[in-house]
Design a protein around this motif. Structure first.
Motif, PDB file in Angstrom:
ATOM      1  N   ARG A  25       0.837  -1.192   0.000  1.00  8.09           N
ATOM      2  CA  ARG A  25       0.000   0.000   0.000  1.00  8.09           C
ATOM      3  C   ARG A  25       0.875   1.247   0.000  1.00  8.09           C
ATOM      4  O   ARG A  25       1.766   1.384   0.834  1.00  8.09           O
ATOM      5  CB  ARG A  25      -0.889  -0.005   1.240  1.00  8.09           C
ATOM      6  N   ILE A  26       0.601   2.141  -0.936  1.00 11.20           N
ATOM      7  CA  ILE A  26       1.289   3.431  -1.001  1.00 11.20           C
ATOM      8  C   ILE A  26       0.266   4.481  -0.584  1.00 11.20           C
ATOM      9  O   ILE A  26      -0.795   4.585  -1.200  1.00 11.20           O
ATOM     10  CB  ILE A  26       1.800   3.729  -2.419  1.00 11.20           C
ATOM     11  N   SER A  27       0.591   5.244   0.482  1.00  6.54           N
ATOM     12  CA  SER A  27      -0.397   6.206   0.950  1.00  6.54           C
ATOM     13  C   SER A  27       0.138   7.620   1.151  1.00  6.54           C
ATOM     14  O   SER A  27      -0.622   8.567   1.102  1.00  6.54           O
ATOM     15  CB  SER A  27      -1.032   5.725   2.254  1.00  6.54           C
ATOM     16  N   ASP A  28       1.398   7.795   1.409  1.00  2.93           N
ATOM     17  CA  ASP A  28       1.958   9.132   1.621  1.00  2.93           C
ATOM     18  C   ASP A  28       3.437   9.101   1.265  1.00  2.93           C
ATOM     19  O   ASP A  28       4.290   9.204   2.128  1.00  2.93           O
ATOM     20  CB  ASP A  28       1.755   9.592   3.068  1.00  2.93           C
ATOM     21  N   ASP A  29       3.701   8.926  -0.003  1.00  2.00           N
ATOM     22  CA  ASP A  29       5.077   8.791  -0.467  1.00  2.00           C
ATOM     23  C   ASP A  29       5.421   9.983  -1.337  1.00  2.00           C
ATOM     24  O   ASP A  29       4.903  10.129  -2.444  1.00  2.00           O
ATOM     25  CB  ASP A  29       5.244   7.483  -1.241  1.00  2.00           C
ATOM     26  N   ARG A  30       6.295  10.842  -0.821  1.00  2.00           N
ATOM     27  CA  ARG A  30       6.668  12.073  -1.518  1.00  2.00           C
ATOM     28  C   ARG A  30       7.865  11.891  -2.455  1.00  2.00           C
ATOM     29  O   ARG A  30       8.319  12.839  -3.065  1.00  2.00           O
ATOM     30  CB  ARG A  30       6.949  13.167  -0.502  1.00  2.00           C
ATOM     31  N   GLY A  31       8.373  10.666  -2.557  1.00  2.00           N
ATOM     32  CA  GLY A  31       9.455  10.403  -3.484  1.00  2.00           C
ATOM     33  C   GLY A  31      10.823  10.523  -2.857  1.00  2.00           C
ATOM     34  O   GLY A  31      10.965  10.546  -1.640  1.00  2.00           O
ATOM     35  N   GLY A  32      11.831  10.578  -3.704  1.00  2.00           N
ATOM     36  CA  GLY A  32      13.218  10.622  -3.265  1.00  2.00           C
ATOM     37  C   GLY A  32      14.131  10.393  -4.447  1.00  2.00           C
ATOM     38  O   GLY A  32      13.825  10.799  -5.569  1.00  2.00           O
ATOM     39  N   ARG A  33      15.215   9.698  -4.200  1.00  2.00           N
ATOM     40  CA  ARG A  33      16.193   9.435  -5.264  1.00  2.00           C
ATOM     41  C   ARG A  33      15.657   8.403  -6.251  1.00  2.00           C
ATOM     42  O   ARG A  33      15.163   7.352  -5.850  1.00  2.00           O
ATOM     43  CB  ARG A  33      17.506   8.970  -4.663  1.00  2.00           C
ATOM     44  N   ILE A  34      15.766   8.694  -7.535  1.00  2.00           N
ATOM     45  CA  ILE A  34      15.228   7.834  -8.581  1.00  2.00           C
ATOM     46  C   ILE A  34      15.780   6.420  -8.478  1.00  2.00           C
ATOM     47  O   ILE A  34      15.038   5.442  -8.557  1.00  2.00           O
ATOM     48  CB  ILE A  34      15.500   8.440  -9.980  1.00  2.00           C
ATOM     49  N   GLY A  35      17.099   6.283  -8.297  1.00  2.00           N
ATOM     50  CA  GLY A  35      17.721   4.957  -8.237  1.00  2.00           C
ATOM     51  C   GLY A  35      17.153   4.080  -7.139  1.00  2.00           C
ATOM     52  O   GLY A  35      16.954   2.869  -7.326  1.00  2.00           O
ATOM     53  N   THR A  36      16.877   4.663  -5.994  1.00  2.00           N
ATOM     54  CA  THR A  36      16.295   3.918  -4.877  1.00  2.00           C
ATOM     55  C   THR A  36      14.943   3.336  -5.270  1.00  2.00           C
ATOM     56  O   THR A  36      14.634   2.185  -4.972  1.00  2.00           O
ATOM     57  CB  THR A  36      16.132   4.846  -3.649  1.00  2.00           C
ATOM     58  N   TYR A  37      14.135   4.133  -5.936  1.00  2.00           N
ATOM     59  CA  TYR A  37      12.795   3.690  -6.336  1.00  2.00           C
ATOM     60  C   TYR A  37      12.850   2.677  -7.470  1.00  2.00           C
ATOM     61  O   TYR A  37      12.047   1.753  -7.507  1.00  2.00           O
ATOM     62  CB  TYR A  37      11.915   4.890  -6.690  1.00  2.00           C
ATOM     63  N   VAL A  38      13.774   2.845  -8.403  1.00  2.04           N
ATOM     64  CA  VAL A  38      13.927   1.860  -9.479  1.00  2.04           C
ATOM     65  C   VAL A  38      14.245   0.499  -8.862  1.00  2.04           C
ATOM     66  O   VAL A  38      13.614  -0.506  -9.194  1.00  2.04           O
ATOM     67  CB  VAL A  38      15.020   2.284 -10.486  1.00  2.04           C
ATOM     68  N   ASP A  39      15.186   0.457  -7.939  1.00  7.19           N
ATOM     69  CA  ASP A  39      15.553  -0.805  -7.278  1.00  7.19           C
ATOM     70  C   ASP A  39      14.367  -1.398  -6.530  1.00  7.19           C
ATOM     71  O   ASP A  39      14.081  -2.590  -6.641  1.00  7.19           O
ATOM     72  CB  ASP A  39      16.717  -0.593  -6.301  1.00  7.19           C
TER      73      ASP A  39
END
Length: 156
Positions: A25-39
């Motif tokens: 569940r994604i409910s309050d995710d403001r993002g961050g470093r692209i590489g972290t999310y790709v992984d």
């Protein structure tokens, strides 16, 4: 009555998702470093988990749209996706748009999302939001009450 509602919710979940499938569940995710999310999302892609977007998923979080198969993503009425150009910290920590990373980010999105972004002028420093009926027309609805009753909420 609450017990009956909980049992009904669990039955509905099992009929729709299956007992062996986990839910993220994604409910309050403001993002961050692209590489972290790709992984993170590449691992999620191979897990077969269903992704429930039930609130804000902004910036690098939106990579989930390109990394996870469309049939494994659902949205609630509270879902909101926020898109903007990629940036690096510049002098004094001020954001400086990174054209190469922005292009890479844009290319990760499915065609329907790229079209939506293009109709709004592309990825710019200012955040644009996809939510409501427009989002519901692109992704299947999910019934969070049933899923939350049957599975603990997972945040990553």
């Amino acid at each position: 009555m609450k017990l009956v509602t909980g049992i009904l919710a669990a039955v509905l979940l099992l009929a729709g998702v299956g007992a062996s499938h986990a839910v993220m569940r994604i409910s309050d995710d403001r993002g961050g470093r692209i590489g972290t999310y790709v992984d993170r999302f590449q691992g999620l892609r191979s897990s077969g988990e269903t992704v429930v977007i039930d609130g804000l998923c902004a910036s690098a979080c939106t990579i989930v749209l390109g990394a996870v198969p469309r049939d494994k993503i659902c949205v609630t009425p509270r879902a909101a996706l926020g898109f903007h150009a990629a940036w690096d910290p510049g002098a004094g920590g001020r954001p400086v748009t990174n054209p190469e990373a922005t292009r890479m980010l844009y290319e990760m999105y499915p065609t329907s999302i790229r079209r939506w972004i293009s109709r709004r002028g592309g990825l710019k420093p200012r955040m644009i939001f996809l939510r409501g009926r427009e989002l519901a027309n692109m992704y299947r609805p999910c019934y969070l009450d049933a899923q939350a009753s049957a599975h603990p909420t997972v945040h990553r």
